[in-house]
Design a protein around this motif. Structure first.
Motif, PDB file in Angstrom:
ATOM      1  N   PHE B 148       0.833  -1.208   0.000  1.00 19.96           N
ATOM      2  CA  PHE B 148       0.000   0.000   0.000  1.00 19.96           C
ATOM      3  C   PHE B 148       0.863   1.252   0.000  1.00 19.96           C
ATOM      4  O   PHE B 148       0.570   2.230  -0.692  1.00 19.96           O
ATOM      5  CB  PHE B 148      -0.921   0.014   1.221  1.00 19.96           C
ATOM      6  CG  PHE B 148      -2.204  -0.700   1.001  1.00 19.96           C
ATOM      7  CD1 PHE B 148      -3.177  -0.167   0.170  1.00 19.96           C
ATOM      8  CD2 PHE B 148      -2.445  -1.915   1.600  1.00 19.96           C
ATOM      9  CE1 PHE B 148      -4.355  -0.836  -0.053  1.00 19.96           C
ATOM     10  CE2 PHE B 148      -3.616  -2.587   1.384  1.00 19.96           C
ATOM     11  CZ  PHE B 148      -4.579  -2.047   0.557  1.00 19.96           C
ATOM     12  N   LEU B 149       1.938   1.196   0.798  1.00 18.55           N
ATOM     13  CA  LEU B 149       2.837   2.349   0.877  1.00 18.55           C
ATOM     14  C   LEU B 149       3.412   2.680  -0.493  1.00 18.55           C
ATOM     15  O   LEU B 149       3.422   3.846  -0.919  1.00 18.55           O
ATOM     16  CB  LEU B 149       3.967   2.037   1.859  1.00 18.55           C
ATOM     17  CG  LEU B 149       4.996   3.143   2.059  1.00 18.55           C
ATOM     18  CD1 LEU B 149       4.388   4.261   2.853  1.00 18.55           C
ATOM     19  CD2 LEU B 149       6.225   2.609   2.736  1.00 18.55           C
ATOM     20  N   ILE B 150       3.838   1.645  -1.205  1.00 19.14           N
ATOM     21  CA  ILE B 150       4.401   1.853  -2.543  1.00 19.14           C
ATOM     22  C   ILE B 150       3.348   2.450  -3.466  1.00 19.14           C
ATOM     23  O   ILE B 150       3.604   3.388  -4.228  1.00 19.14           O
ATOM     24  CB  ILE B 150       4.918   0.514  -3.100  1.00 19.14           C
ATOM     25  CG1 ILE B 150       6.166   0.085  -2.355  1.00 19.14           C
ATOM     26  CG2 ILE B 150       5.207   0.624  -4.583  1.00 19.14           C
ATOM     27  CD1 ILE B 150       7.394   0.812  -2.746  1.00 19.14           C
ATOM     28  N   LEU B 151       2.110   1.907  -3.359  1.00 17.37           N
ATOM     29  CA  LEU B 151       1.035   2.399  -4.225  1.00 17.37           C
ATOM     30  C   LEU B 151       0.778   3.875  -3.964  1.00 17.37           C
ATOM     31  O   LEU B 151       0.651   4.694  -4.896  1.00 17.37           O
ATOM     32  CB  LEU B 151      -0.222   1.573  -3.973  1.00 17.37           C
ATOM     33  CG  LEU B 151      -1.421   1.936  -4.829  1.00 17.37           C
ATOM     34  CD1 LEU B 151      -1.156   1.595  -6.270  1.00 17.37           C
ATOM     35  CD2 LEU B 151      -2.656   1.203  -4.339  1.00 17.37           C
ATOM     36  N   ILE B 152       0.699   4.237  -2.656  1.00 17.04           N
ATOM     37  CA  ILE B 152       0.417   5.634  -2.307  1.00 17.04           C
ATOM     38  C   ILE B 152       1.564   6.535  -2.743  1.00 17.04           C
ATOM     39  O   ILE B 152       1.350   7.644  -3.256  1.00 17.04           O
ATOM     40  CB  ILE B 152       0.152   5.752  -0.794  1.00 17.04           C
ATOM     41  CG1 ILE B 152      -1.137   5.004  -0.450  1.00 17.04           C
ATOM     42  CG2 ILE B 152       0.037   7.187  -0.371  1.00 17.04           C
ATOM     43  CD1 ILE B 152      -1.338   4.810   1.013  1.00 17.04           C
ATOM     44  N   ALA B 153       2.813   6.044  -2.576  1.00 20.38           N
ATOM     45  CA  ALA B 153       3.962   6.842  -3.009  1.00 20.38           C
ATOM     46  C   ALA B 153       3.917   7.071  -4.513  1.00 20.38           C
ATOM     47  O   ALA B 153       4.212   8.168  -5.002  1.00 20.38           O
ATOM     48  CB  ALA B 153       5.265   6.139  -2.617  1.00 20.38           C
ATOM     49  N   LEU B 154       3.514   6.026  -5.232  1.00 17.93           N
ATOM     50  CA  LEU B 154       3.405   6.136  -6.696  1.00 17.93           C
ATOM     51  C   LEU B 154       2.389   7.207  -7.072  1.00 17.93           C
ATOM     52  O   LEU B 154       2.665   8.100  -7.890  1.00 17.93           O
ATOM     53  CB  LEU B 154       2.977   4.779  -7.235  1.00 17.93           C
ATOM     54  CG  LEU B 154       3.028   4.515  -8.718  1.00 17.93           C
ATOM     55  CD1 LEU B 154       4.470   4.412  -9.129  1.00 17.93           C
ATOM     56  CD2 LEU B 154       2.319   3.217  -9.024  1.00 17.93           C
ATOM     57  N   LEU B 155       1.210   7.126  -6.428  1.00 18.95           N
ATOM     58  CA  LEU B 155       0.177   8.119  -6.723  1.00 18.95           C
ATOM     59  C   LEU B 155       0.645   9.514  -6.328  1.00 18.95           C
ATOM     60  O   LEU B 155       0.440  10.486  -7.068  1.00 18.95           O
ATOM     61  CB  LEU B 155      -1.109   7.766  -5.962  1.00 18.95           C
ATOM     62  CG  LEU B 155      -1.867   6.571  -6.508  1.00 18.95           C
ATOM     63  CD1 LEU B 155      -3.065   6.277  -5.631  1.00 18.95           C
ATOM     64  CD2 LEU B 155      -2.317   6.851  -7.921  1.00 18.95           C
ATOM     65  N   GLY B 156       1.290   9.614  -5.153  1.00 13.74           N
ATOM     66  CA  GLY B 156       1.762  10.914  -4.696  1.00 13.74           C
ATOM     67  C   GLY B 156       2.762  11.515  -5.657  1.00 13.74           C
ATOM     68  O   GLY B 156       2.691  12.701  -6.002  1.00 13.74           O
ATOM     69  N   ALA B 157       3.699  10.681  -6.125  1.00 11.71           N
ATOM     70  CA  ALA B 157       4.701  11.185  -7.058  1.00 11.71           C
ATOM     71  C   ALA B 157       4.041  11.658  -8.340  1.00 11.71           C
ATOM     72  O   ALA B 157       4.395  12.719  -8.877  1.00 11.71           O
ATOM     73  CB  ALA B 157       5.729  10.103  -7.354  1.00 11.71           C
ATOM     74  N   LEU B 158       3.048  10.888  -8.819  1.00 10.37           N
ATOM     75  CA  LEU B 158       2.344  11.282 -10.046  1.00 10.37           C
ATOM     76  C   LEU B 158       1.631  12.609  -9.863  1.00 10.37           C
ATOM     77  O   LEU B 158       1.743  13.508 -10.699  1.00 10.37           O
ATOM     78  CB  LEU B 158       1.317  10.208 -10.420  1.00 10.37           C
ATOM     79  CG  LEU B 158       1.809   9.102 -11.333  1.00 10.37           C
ATOM     80  CD1 LEU B 158       0.692   8.119 -11.588  1.00 10.37           C
ATOM     81  CD2 LEU B 158       2.273   9.712 -12.635  1.00 10.37           C
TER      82      LEU B 158
END
Lengths: 100, 167
Positions: B148-158
């Motif tokens: 989940f952390l990776i997913l949220i980081a991905l969305l945040g970076a985008l």
């Protein structure tokens, strides 16, 4: 057999160099790299204690630290791109709008 | 007594410290990034020396591979040039630098002395099978949380890096 303290001293030295880089470097990307260096130093201590204590948990922790570092650098570098776009500089001393 | 292991350790440690010092001294961020890759590869060697094969592989693949490629990519994308020279204040140069060197030496010395009685336990190579059974049995919940952390980081970076007004 390498004495355990050698590894821990190396870990401390690398962490210290990371702190020095964090404080002295002016480029915001290099400051990020200093954070990665500190995380690496901590990982070395984790692996060393994992071996000395005969527990595998230390290596699991290293795994999680690497995952968090990956997430952190993705978000951090996006912020760096934003700073460059909005302020036109990568120098941390120029990013001082909270000072004014 | 200089056993082969200690010799390998000393070489890798020297490479790691030299890389870290080079990270500080280089003025161009891309040179700093390459120095950091040297540190990470040396640390992977140290992990191998301690029998942590999986961690060594992850260190090379994820850290030296993925994360540092991301750094180099951003440096090139932003066309980051040489760091501007800023004068260290005289206080920082003549008091701060020696004090920090002394502090570093003191910390390293006291850690070395406090842990010198820890036995140098035999290096047993940790099999990836053992590590993964621990990871997927006892630590399966934190493991799922990291996804989940990776997913949220991905969305945040985008969301952060998206240009305004291009929805």
């Amino acid at each position: 057999m390498v004495p355990t303290s050698y590894y821990l001293v190396l870990s401390a030295v690398l962490f210290g160099l990371g702190v020095v880089a964090f404080i002295f470097k002016r480029n915001i990307i290099t400051v990020f790299m200093a954070i990665e260096l500190m995380l690496n130093a901590v990982n070395l201590a984790f692996v060393t204690f994992s071996r000395v204590l005969g527990e595998l948990q230390g290596q699991v922790f290293v795994f999680f630290v690497i995952v968090v570092a990956a997430a952190e650098s993705a978000v951090g570098l996006a912020i760096v791109i934003l700073i460059q776009r909005n302020r036109g500089t990568l120098n941390v001393e120029r990013v001082d709008s909270l000072k004014d | 007594m200089l056993t082969p292991q200690i010799a390998i350790f000393l070489i890798l440690a020297a490479v790691a410290v030299a890389g870290a010092v080079s990270l500080i001294l280089q003025r161009h961020p891309i040179h700093s990034a390459l120095s950091l890759i040297v540190v990470m590869v040396a640390l992977a060697g140290l992990y191998l020396l301690q029998g942590a094969e999986f961690i060594a592989a992850v260190q090379i693949i994820v850290y030296a591979g993925a994360i540092m490629v991301l750094f180099v990519f951003v440096i090139m994308l932003l066309n980051a040039g040489e760091e501007e020279r800023t004068n260290l204040s005289r206080m920082a140069r003549f008091v701060g630098v020696p004090l920090s060197v002394v502090f570093l030496a003191e910390v390293a010395f006291s850690i070395g002395r406090a842990t010198s009685r820890l036995s140098a336990a035999a290096v047993t190579t940790v099999s990836t099978r053992e590590l993964s059974s621990l990871l997927f049995r006892d630590y399966v919940f934190p493991f799922e949380l990291t996804s989940f952390l990776i997913l949220i980081a991905l969305l945040g970076a985008l969301v952060l890096a998206r240009r305004e007004g291009t929805d």
